[in-house]
Design a protein around this motif. Structure first.
Motif, PDB file in Angstrom:
ATOM      1  N   GLN A  39      11.381  -4.441  -2.815  1.00  0.00           N
ATOM      2  CA  GLN A  39      11.267  -3.140  -3.478  1.00  0.00           C
ATOM      3  C   GLN A  39      10.819  -3.259  -4.927  1.00  0.00           C
ATOM      4  OE1 GLN A  39      14.830  -0.791  -3.547  1.00  0.00           O
ATOM      5  NE2 GLN A  39      13.901   0.869  -4.692  1.00  0.00           N
ATOM      6  N   ALA A  40      11.349  -4.211  -5.658  1.00  0.00           N
ATOM      7  CA  ALA A  40      11.087  -4.300  -7.093  1.00  0.00           C
ATOM      8  C   ALA A  40       9.656  -4.716  -7.412  1.00  0.00           C
ATOM      9  CB  ALA A  40      12.073  -5.273  -7.745  1.00  0.00           C
ATOM     10  N   THR A  41       9.050  -5.544  -6.562  1.00  0.00           N
ATOM     11  CA  THR A  41       7.728  -6.100  -6.878  1.00  0.00           C
ATOM     12  C   THR A  41       6.625  -5.655  -5.924  1.00  0.00           C
ATOM     13  OG1 THR A  41       8.081  -8.084  -5.513  1.00  0.00           O
ATOM     14  CG2 THR A  41       8.851  -8.152  -7.809  1.00  0.00           C
ATOM     15  N   GLY A  42       6.996  -5.181  -4.736  1.00  0.00           N
ATOM     16  CA  GLY A  42       5.987  -4.842  -3.730  1.00  0.00           C
ATOM     17  C   GLY A  42       5.476  -6.040  -2.967  1.00  0.00           C
ATOM     18  N   ALA A  43       6.100  -7.205  -3.178  1.00  0.00           N
ATOM     19  CA  ALA A  43       5.651  -8.421  -2.485  1.00  0.00           C
ATOM     20  C   ALA A  43       5.967  -8.340  -0.995  1.00  0.00           C
ATOM     21  CB  ALA A  43       6.336  -9.644  -3.100  1.00  0.00           C
ATOM     22  N   MET A  44       5.006  -8.750  -0.149  1.00  0.00           N
ATOM     23  CA  MET A  44       5.192  -8.717   1.294  1.00  0.00           C
ATOM     24  C   MET A  44       6.000  -9.935   1.736  1.00  0.00           C
ATOM     25  SD  MET A  44       1.368  -7.505   2.423  1.00  0.00           S
ATOM     26  CE  MET A  44       0.449  -6.364   1.387  1.00  0.00           C
ATOM     27  N   LEU A  45       7.027  -9.681   2.560  1.00  0.00           N
ATOM     28  CA  LEU A  45       7.955 -10.737   2.952  1.00  0.00           C
ATOM     29  C   LEU A  45       7.815 -11.138   4.419  1.00  0.00           C
ATOM     30  CD1 LEU A  45      11.126  -9.257   1.198  1.00  0.00           C
ATOM     31  CD2 LEU A  45       9.541 -10.961   0.276  1.00  0.00           C
ATOM     32  N   ASP A  46       7.584 -10.174   5.289  1.00  0.00           N
ATOM     33  CA  ASP A  46       7.537 -10.450   6.726  1.00  0.00           C
ATOM     34  C   ASP A  46       6.807  -9.298   7.402  1.00  0.00           C
ATOM     35  OD1 ASP A  46       7.905 -11.713   9.115  1.00  0.00           O
ATOM     36  OD2 ASP A  46      10.057 -11.290   9.290  1.00  0.00           O
ATOM     37  N   TYR A 176      -0.797  -1.736   5.632  1.00  0.00           N
ATOM     38  CA  TYR A 176      -1.262  -2.534   4.496  1.00  0.00           C
ATOM     39  C   TYR A 176      -1.706  -1.625   3.343  1.00  0.00           C
ATOM     40  CZ  TYR A 176      -4.477  -5.397   1.725  1.00  0.00           C
ATOM     41  OH  TYR A 176      -5.128  -6.017   0.696  1.00  0.00           O
ATOM     42  N   TYR A 177      -2.485  -0.592   3.654  1.00  0.00           N
ATOM     43  CA  TYR A 177      -2.961   0.318   2.612  1.00  0.00           C
ATOM     44  C   TYR A 177      -1.800   1.067   1.946  1.00  0.00           C
ATOM     45  CZ  TYR A 177      -7.950  -0.158   3.696  1.00  0.00           C
ATOM     46  OH  TYR A 177      -9.237  -0.636   3.858  1.00  0.00           O
ATOM     47  N   THR A 178      -0.786   1.450   2.733  1.00  0.00           N
ATOM     48  CA  THR A 178       0.363   2.145   2.154  1.00  0.00           C
ATOM     49  C   THR A 178       1.079   1.247   1.150  1.00  0.00           C
ATOM     50  OG1 THR A 178       0.635   3.382   4.227  1.00  0.00           O
ATOM     51  CG2 THR A 178       2.463   3.444   2.683  1.00  0.00           C
ATOM     52  N   ILE A 179       1.174  -0.034   1.470  1.00  0.00           N
ATOM     53  CA  ILE A 179       1.779  -0.986   0.530  1.00  0.00           C
ATOM     54  C   ILE A 179       0.930  -1.116  -0.725  1.00  0.00           C
ATOM     55  CG2 ILE A 179       2.436  -3.405   0.194  1.00  0.00           C
ATOM     56  CD1 ILE A 179       3.108  -3.502   3.186  1.00  0.00           C
ATOM     57  N   MET A 180      -0.392  -1.103  -0.570  1.00  0.00           N
ATOM     58  CA  MET A 180      -1.277  -1.184  -1.731  1.00  0.00           C
ATOM     59  C   MET A 180      -1.062   0.031  -2.652  1.00  0.00           C
ATOM     60  SD  MET A 180      -3.039  -3.992  -1.544  1.00  0.00           S
ATOM     61  CE  MET A 180      -1.488  -4.665  -0.920  1.00  0.00           C
ATOM     62  N   VAL A 181      -0.881   1.211  -2.066  1.00  0.00           N
ATOM     63  CA  VAL A 181      -0.608   2.409  -2.863  1.00  0.00           C
ATOM     64  C   VAL A 181       0.730   2.253  -3.599  1.00  0.00           C
ATOM     65  CG1 VAL A 181      -0.120   4.878  -2.770  1.00  0.00           C
ATOM     66  CG2 VAL A 181      -1.977   3.925  -1.389  1.00  0.00           C
ATOM     67  N   TYR A 182       1.733   1.735  -2.881  1.00  0.00           N
ATOM     68  CA  TYR A 182       3.051   1.523  -3.498  1.00  0.00           C
ATOM     69  C   TYR A 182       2.949   0.545  -4.662  1.00  0.00           C
ATOM     70  CZ  TYR A 182       7.929   0.046  -3.993  1.00  0.00           C
ATOM     71  OH  TYR A 182       9.166  -0.256  -4.485  1.00  0.00           O
ATOM     72  N   GLN A 183       2.209  -0.542  -4.491  1.00  0.00           N
ATOM     73  CA  GLN A 183       2.049  -1.512  -5.564  1.00  0.00           C
ATOM     74  C   GLN A 183       1.346  -0.893  -6.771  1.00  0.00           C
ATOM     75  OE1 GLN A 183       0.039  -4.816  -3.726  1.00  0.00           O
ATOM     76  NE2 GLN A 183       1.902  -5.657  -2.824  1.00  0.00           N
ATOM     77  N   ASP A 187       2.787  -0.363 -10.655  1.00  0.00           N
ATOM     78  CA  ASP A 187       2.073  -0.739 -11.880  1.00  0.00           C
ATOM     79  C   ASP A 187       2.045   0.414 -12.885  1.00  0.00           C
ATOM     80  OD1 ASP A 187       1.580  -3.243 -10.874  1.00  0.00           O
ATOM     81  OD2 ASP A 187      -0.419  -2.740 -10.099  1.00  0.00           O
ATOM     82  N   ARG A 188       1.976   1.649 -12.368  1.00  0.00           N
ATOM     83  CA  ARG A 188       1.875   2.813 -13.254  1.00  0.00           C
ATOM     84  C   ARG A 188       3.221   3.244 -13.817  1.00  0.00           C
ATOM     85  NH1 ARG A 188      -2.554   7.417 -11.807  1.00  0.00           N
ATOM     86  NH2 ARG A 188      -4.298   6.061 -11.231  1.00  0.00           N
ATOM     87  N   PHE A 189       4.262   3.085 -13.021  1.00  0.00           N
ATOM     88  CA  PHE A 189       5.580   3.587 -13.410  1.00  0.00           C
ATOM     89  C   PHE A 189       6.575   2.428 -13.437  1.00  0.00           C
ATOM     90  CE2 PHE A 189       3.301   6.885 -11.058  1.00  0.00           C
ATOM     91  CZ  PHE A 189       3.263   7.903 -12.003  1.00  0.00           C
TER      92      PHE A 189
END
Length: 315
Positions: A39-46, A176-183, A187-189
């Motif tokens: 949650q904190a970084t948006g890094a993909m885990l599994d 994948y795209y939804t995660i990109m939007v979250y990341q 970055d913005r907030f």
């Protein structure tokens, strides 16, 4: 909430008959994709991904083919070799864990997932619960600062300048795209926190309302005596009932008549309660949006009936 599960599903809409003979729509899953993200970084885990062999209908609707980025034969081959939901569903739950927190673009996927568990009569472990967030709503509030037209995932990806080298409307790619939007939102907030869509304003309070309990099927709650034989809340006299009309996927309304208090509206609404459906009934004098939805739906049904009669007469 240290871990989020981004989820996207693809389905084929078919129909089935309920025990009462009512023809009901069913969104049968044909692809599920999910990715665990920090949650904190948006890094993909599994990740989890699978196509699903349909059981409720052997026919894939034309609309499904139009939406998905596959040729007809390609999609048929993918589904033919895929596991059935009876096998895949429990495996997916084990992968998710006991208290998953889902993130989706929109607010339909988790409901469709739970519908498929109910349709296939797959139960959940005791204590299993899930929470889910609508990233589309968060994007509207934080980026667009407007709750007007709901943006598509493709529109959000384009506006944020994210590369679009993958096709949309594939469950895996859209996850994948939804995660990109979250990341990009991270970055913005700096202090981005997840938040829910607020509940809809109820409008004019009802004259009478009742919690109908939870049931396995969506509309079983209508079998309650209080719904089948309603009384006027003002004088306790039996109401004369018209025809039930489904105004939304979770609401049915019938216009009633009281000899003394004239026109009233009885509305039954349902919502997901784990693997079951929880129902509520309410009677209104001034039904506001409920009455408007009822009238609009009735007009549409009447127009369809007239069109069918004209086509039949012309043959």
């Amino acid at each position: 909430m240290a871990e989020l599960i981004f989820l996207d599903l693809e389905w084929n809409t078919t129909f089935y008959r309920s025990k009462s003979g009512e023809r009901l729509p069913f969104h049968e899953l044909i692809e599920v994709a999910a990715m665990k993200v920090e949650q904190a970084t948006g890094a993909m885990l599994d990740s989890f991904h699978s196509y699903i062999h349909p059981r409720a209908s052997r026919k894939i609707e034309s609309r499904t083919y139009r939406l998905l980025p596959y040729e007809r034969e390609e999609l048929r081959a993918l589904l033919a070799d895929a596991p059935r939901f009876l096998d895949l569903g429990p495996a997916f739950l084990r992968w998710c864990g006991p208290d998953p927190v889902f993130v989706e673009w929109g607010n339909n996927d988790v409901e469709v997932l739970l519908d498929n568990f109910a349709f296939h009569r797959l139960s959940f472990d005791e204590g299993w619960k899930c929470e889910y967030f609508d990233l589309q709503y968060m994007y509207q509030k934080l980026i667009e600062e407007s709750l007007g037209c709901q943006p598509s995932l493709e529109k959000a990806v384009t506006e944020l300048g994210i590369e679009t080298d993958l096709d949309f409307h594939s469950a895996w790619n859209d996850t994948y795209y939804t995660i990109m939007v979250y990341q990009a939102m991270l970055d913005r907030f700096e202090d981005l926190t997840m938040f829910h869509r607020p509940p809809k304003h109820k409008g004019v309070p009802p004259l009478w309302e009742l919690d109908l309990g939870s049931y396995d099927a969506r509309w079983t709650c209508k079998n309650r005596r209080e719904v089948e034989h309603p009384l006027c809340p003002l004088c306790q006299e039996p109401l004369l009932m018209g025809r039930w009309v489904r105004t939304t996927s979770t609401e049915q309304v019938v216009r009633c008549k009281c000899r003394e208090h004239r026109r009233l509206y009885l509305a039954v609404t349902v919502e997901k309660d784990g693997a079951q459906w929880a129902g509520k009934a309410a009677i209104y004098k001034e039904a506001g949006p409920i009455a408007e939805r009822y009238r609009k739906t009735v007009r549409k049904l009447q127009e369809n009936a007239r069109r069918k009669a004209q086509n039949k007469a012309a043959v």
